[in-house]
Design a protein around this motif. Structure first.
Motif, short mmCIF file in Angstrom:
data_model
loop_
_atom_site.label_atom_id
_atom_site.label_comp_id
_atom_site.label_asym_id
_atom_site.label_seq_id
_atom_site.Cartn_x
_atom_site.Cartn_y
_atom_site.Cartn_z
N LEU A 265 40.46 40.59 43.22
CA LEU A 265 39.87 40.52 41.89
C LEU A 265 39.35 41.87 41.43
CD1 LEU A 265 37.90 37.15 42.15
CD2 LEU A 265 39.92 37.59 40.75
N VAL A 266 38.92 42.70 42.38
CA VAL A 266 38.39 44.03 42.03
C VAL A 266 39.52 45.04 41.87
CG1 VAL A 266 37.01 45.98 42.85
CG2 VAL A 266 36.13 43.66 43.08
N LEU A 267 40.31 45.21 42.92
CA LEU A 267 41.28 46.30 42.93
C LEU A 267 42.51 46.00 42.07
CD1 LEU A 267 41.49 49.08 44.22
CD2 LEU A 267 42.93 48.08 46.00
N GLY A 268 42.99 44.76 42.09
CA GLY A 268 44.21 44.44 41.34
C GLY A 268 44.12 44.77 39.86
N PRO A 269 43.15 44.22 39.14
CA PRO A 269 43.04 44.54 37.70
C PRO A 269 42.77 46.01 37.42
CG PRO A 269 41.79 42.56 38.24
CD PRO A 269 42.19 43.17 39.54
N LEU A 270 41.98 46.67 38.28
CA LEU A 270 41.66 48.07 38.03
C LEU A 270 42.90 48.96 38.20
CD1 LEU A 270 38.13 48.56 39.67
CD2 LEU A 270 38.73 48.27 37.25
N MET B 258 32.42 44.84 50.58
CA MET B 258 31.39 44.86 49.55
C MET B 258 31.75 43.94 48.39
SD MET B 258 30.42 48.93 49.49
CE MET B 258 29.16 48.72 48.23
N ALA B 259 33.04 43.87 48.06
CA ALA B 259 33.48 42.97 46.98
C ALA B 259 33.19 41.53 47.36
CB ALA B 259 34.97 43.16 46.71
N GLY B 260 33.47 41.17 48.61
CA GLY B 260 33.17 39.82 49.07
C GLY B 260 31.69 39.52 49.00
N GLU B 261 30.86 40.49 49.36
CA GLU B 261 29.41 40.30 49.30
C GLU B 261 28.94 40.09 47.86
OE1 GLU B 261 28.52 43.17 53.18
OE2 GLU B 261 28.00 43.84 51.17
N GLN B 262 29.48 40.89 46.94
CA GLN B 262 29.08 40.75 45.54
C GLN B 262 29.52 39.42 44.96
OE1 GLN B 262 26.96 43.09 44.31
NE2 GLN B 262 27.20 43.82 46.41
N LEU B 263 30.70 38.96 45.34
CA LEU B 263 31.16 37.66 44.86
C LEU B 263 30.29 36.54 45.41
CD1 LEU B 263 33.13 35.97 43.26
CD2 LEU B 263 34.72 36.04 45.19
N LEU C 204 29.50 40.82 40.86
CA LEU C 204 30.88 41.23 41.09
C LEU C 204 31.41 42.04 39.92
CD1 LEU C 204 33.42 41.09 42.89
CD2 LEU C 204 34.12 39.09 41.54
N ILE C 205 31.13 41.60 38.70
CA ILE C 205 31.62 42.33 37.51
C ILE C 205 30.96 43.71 37.43
CG2 ILE C 205 31.64 42.33 34.99
CD1 ILE C 205 31.90 39.27 35.14
N PHE C 206 29.68 43.78 37.76
CA PHE C 206 28.99 45.08 37.78
C PHE C 206 29.62 45.98 38.85
CE2 PHE C 206 25.66 47.99 39.23
CZ PHE C 206 25.26 48.55 38.03
N PHE C 207 29.95 45.40 39.99
CA PHE C 207 30.60 46.14 41.08
C PHE C 207 31.96 46.66 40.62
CE2 PHE C 207 33.28 46.12 44.98
CZ PHE C 207 32.61 47.10 45.69
N ILE C 208 32.69 45.86 39.85
CA ILE C 208 33.99 46.29 39.30
C ILE C 208 33.79 47.54 38.43
CG2 ILE C 208 35.80 45.68 37.65
CD1 ILE C 208 35.65 42.82 38.73
#
Length: 377
Positions: A16-21, A283-288, A295-299
């Protein structure tokens, strides 16, 4: 007891983080190329062998690679980084050659290359502006509300009511500015400019080293002055104010990244803090786990860093291409192909070395080396 988001949640969050970015970064290149009439031969999310894809009516192959750690757009005619004519390029029909990357002017090529990192910054600004519009902007003034006993502030002689105007020579307008500066400088001695009862004063302070462990067991080493703010001020803003706040926060994050990079270069911060894909995934898993908003802020944070890293003047990165375009603009001719080839080899070696370092750090963060040492011992 520390919590863990679990393997599958971590994989989902990472995607969800890396794919869209990655997609939007490459889409920035692609759209800029289309704007100037450059044909895109391939648009790939991931590297390596294609696992799925299709070809559109413009002849662009849209595909997914089996290694989802990046992506690329391959433009027609982008046969060598020097963008110099080659026999293959000269052999193309005139109308087809006109739609190649090499055929475009220097400023057009520069815009196409810069469009990817710019898109990353734009994504972050939109996300942060949305948060600012919904929740308001923190305008809490840098006025000391309380001083922690035995803290760096207490030792320096700060008192409640003091207004901090600058730290380390950097202007401070909000309490958040103060916190962002101090957290990056544990144990450092910095200058402090204050106003007390209307009179300006200057002092020196050695920031405390504060270690904090979050609910996931991650330990952070941070600087701390040891003051509490007074009454918090949260200002509601309109659309333009929100965009300005988003842009300002993006600049602050970039400045913080530059500070951290400078500290690593000078040895004040360990390169052990560098993380790679494994740590980002964790870290993405932790934010989710914490919710969609974290998670969106982390993105947004990852998007800023992705844009920043790609602008570093390292050959094989976007910034390396822009550096050579700048040299070409000054010399009025491209860098020679031999020099370009060696530069790109060096850049690739540097990127691979960095990848090995961050992978080593990631595995160490998960305790792999300690586990192996225990087995061997």
């Amino acid at each position: 007891m520390s919590q863990s988001p679990g393997f599958f949640l971590t994989i989902i969050a990472f995607a969800l983080v890396l794919g869209p970015l990655v997609f939007l970064h490459e889409l920035g290149h692609y759209l800029a190329g289309r704007l100037f009439g450059v044909k895109a031969e391939a648009f790939s999310i991931g590297f390596g062998r294609e696992i799925a894809g299709f070809t559109d009516r413009r002849g662009t192959r849209w595909k997914f690679g089996w290694l989802p750690l990046g992506g690329y757009v391959r433009f027609a005619g982008d046969m060598n980084p020097a963008s110099q004519p080659t026999p293959e390029w000269l052999a193309l029909p005139a109308d087809e050659r006109a739609r190649t990357f090499q055929a475009k002017s220097l400023w057009q090529r520069a815009i196409i290359v810069a469009a990817g990192p710019f898109t990353n910054f734009l994504i972050a600004i939109v996300i942060l502006a949305t948060f600012a519009g919904v929740y308001g902007v923190d305008r809490t003034p840098p006025v000391v509300g309380a001083v922690m006993e035995g803290s760096a502030a207490a030792k320096a002689g700060l008192e409640p009511g003091d207004r901090i105007t600058a730290i380390g020579g950097r202007h401070v307008s909000t309490y958040k500015d103060l916190a962002q500066y101090t957290v990056m400088r544990p144990g450092e001695r910095v200058s402090l400019d204050i106003v007390r009862n209307g009179s300006p004063r200057a002092m020196e302070v050695t920031l405390d080293v504060h270690r904090e462990v979050d609910r996931f067991g991650n330990e952070y080493r941070m600087g701390r002055l040891g003051v509490a703010n007074g009454s918090p001020v949260l200002e509601k803003v309109g659309a333009l104010g929100a965009i300005g706040a988003g842009a300002s926060q993006t600049v602050d994050v970039i400045r913080g990244t530059l500070d951290g990079l400078g500290q690593m270069i000078t040895g004040r911060r360990s390169i052990d803090e560098l993380g790679g894909p494994v740590r980002i995934a964790d870290m993405a898993g932790e934010q989710l786990t914490l919710g969609w908003q974290p998670l969106i802020f982390f993105i947004a944070m990852i998007s800023i860093n992705l844009g920043f890293i790609n602008l570093l003047p390292v050959p094989v990165l976007d910034g390396g291409h822009l550096l050579f375009y700048a040299v070409e603009a000054v010399r009025r001719r491209p860098v020679g192909p031999e020099a370009m080839e060696w530069a790109f080899r060096g850049g690739l070696a540097a990127i691979l070395a960095l990848f090995l370092i961050v992978t080593f750090n990631d595995l160490d963060a998960f305790g792999l080396w300690h586990g192996l040492a225990g087995l061997i011992g």
